[in-house]
Write an enzyme that holds these catalytic residues in place. Sequence first.
Site, PDB file in Angstrom:
ATOM      1  N   ARG A 178      66.066  39.898  47.710  1.00  0.00           N
ATOM      2  CA  ARG A 178      66.145  40.108  46.252  1.00  0.00           C
ATOM      3  C   ARG A 178      64.789  40.480  45.645  1.00  0.00           C
ATOM      4  NH1 ARG A 178      67.285  41.149  41.684  1.00  0.00           N
ATOM      5  NH2 ARG A 178      68.675  40.082  40.264  1.00  0.00           N
ATOM      6  N   ARG A 220      71.569  33.035  45.709  1.00  0.00           N
ATOM      7  CA  ARG A 220      70.186  32.571  45.566  1.00  0.00           C
ATOM      8  C   ARG A 220      69.877  31.243  46.244  1.00  0.00           C
ATOM      9  NH1 ARG A 220      69.765  32.659  39.325  1.00  0.00           N
ATOM     10  NH2 ARG A 220      71.953  32.143  39.629  1.00  0.00           N
ATOM     11  N   ARG A 262      80.550  32.783  45.736  1.00  0.00           N
ATOM     12  CA  ARG A 262      79.098  33.016  45.680  1.00  0.00           C
ATOM     13  C   ARG A 262      78.405  32.526  46.952  1.00  0.00           C
ATOM     14  NH1 ARG A 262      77.990  30.969  39.983  1.00  0.00           N
ATOM     15  NH2 ARG A 262      78.950  32.519  38.653  1.00  0.00           N
ATOM     16  N   TYR A 283      83.214  40.516  28.161  1.00  0.00           N
ATOM     17  CA  TYR A 283      81.814  40.966  28.195  1.00  0.00           C
ATOM     18  C   TYR A 283      81.627  42.225  27.342  1.00  0.00           C
ATOM     19  CZ  TYR A 283      80.729  37.774  32.058  1.00  0.00           C
ATOM     20  OH  TYR A 283      80.514  36.658  32.826  1.00  0.00           O
ATOM     21  N   ASP A 318      79.371  42.904  42.198  1.00  0.00           N
ATOM     22  CA  ASP A 318      79.496  42.174  40.937  1.00  0.00           C
ATOM     23  C   ASP A 318      80.712  42.710  40.211  1.00  0.00           C
ATOM     24  OD1 ASP A 318      78.741  41.809  37.816  1.00  0.00           O
ATOM     25  OD2 ASP A 318      77.727  40.301  39.033  1.00  0.00           O
TER      26      ASP A 318
END
Length: 343
Positions: free
Chosen positions: A40, A31, A27, A151, A76
């Site tokens: 973003r 952010r 990552r 998921y 992703d």
Amino acid sequence: MSKPFNDAFLKACRKEQTPHVPVWYMRQAGRYQPEYREIRKKYTFFEMSEIPEVCAEVTRLPVEQLGVDAAILFADIMTPLQHIGVDVEIRSGVGPVIDNPIRSEKDVERLTEIDPETHVATTLEAIRILNQQLSVPLIGFAGAPFTLASYMIEGGPSKNYHKTKAFMYAEPVAWKALMEKLGAMTISYLKAQVKAGAHAIQVFDSWVGALNEQDYQLYVAPIMHKIFQALKEMGVPTIYFGIGTGHLLTEWNKLPVDVLGLDWRTSITQARAKGIDKALQGNLDPSLLIGPWEVIQERAKAILDQGMAQPGYIFNLGHGIFPDVPVENLQKLTAFIHEYTKR
């Protein structure tokens, strides 16, 4: 004049001598970066990954900012799922949410196949752009079948994976079919990334640590063997990573994969004591990155000393960078790793 290509990461994957211990961070595009947050504001997550130039910029940014030895493609693990009949969206503060979860064999049968050149053309274009821009290797990646299935069955993130395990135990035929479909998708997707120019591949099996060794052997190992065997013919290093998977390392060591990623719960010394002879990647606890610099340095030094005890070591975190981490800490850490491990 363009910089010479830095192949320290690729050499470490192959257990060859390197000028210093290579480092990159899971990552590393995210952010915690003010620049990322600005980009973003203009796009949703999937919109960003659908514009090759934006995807390339976000991938390149941490390499320039932190001085790391590898880039990892901005995408992703859900990216390919959108194209095989899975209704998925990334919800802020939640993660991936799936509105049509898998509940039966019929649900598995309705999943279609991926055609990478059509379905993920923008991702492949971003890889081609990055090949012109980067002076470090580019890591392509995908989610592993178990983690994707979790998921798809749970409908989103889970703390216990009860529904996933129940489906695995109660519907062994449907489970095997799901693993085969997701395995075929993963192979196709990753091969396309390598053909487009990815220098290495990481497979994220983030949640497979929820299984015990016996269940992993029975329900997951066959498809992982198939995936890594298929990728071998591409001639690029492969990495396998999951959270809380220390108890699965001896099983992982049997797979035709080059590098095993460790989270912070299992030390490099412990992994080597279990007979793990593959190259290793890891494994600073990301929480330390908001701690005092002296503690970060001391823990990183201890990990580096363990890693350098034998060839084939890449410094990384035990999981991804989170938003509160100061950029300066990562810059200092990267510089320290390079300086401390200079051969």
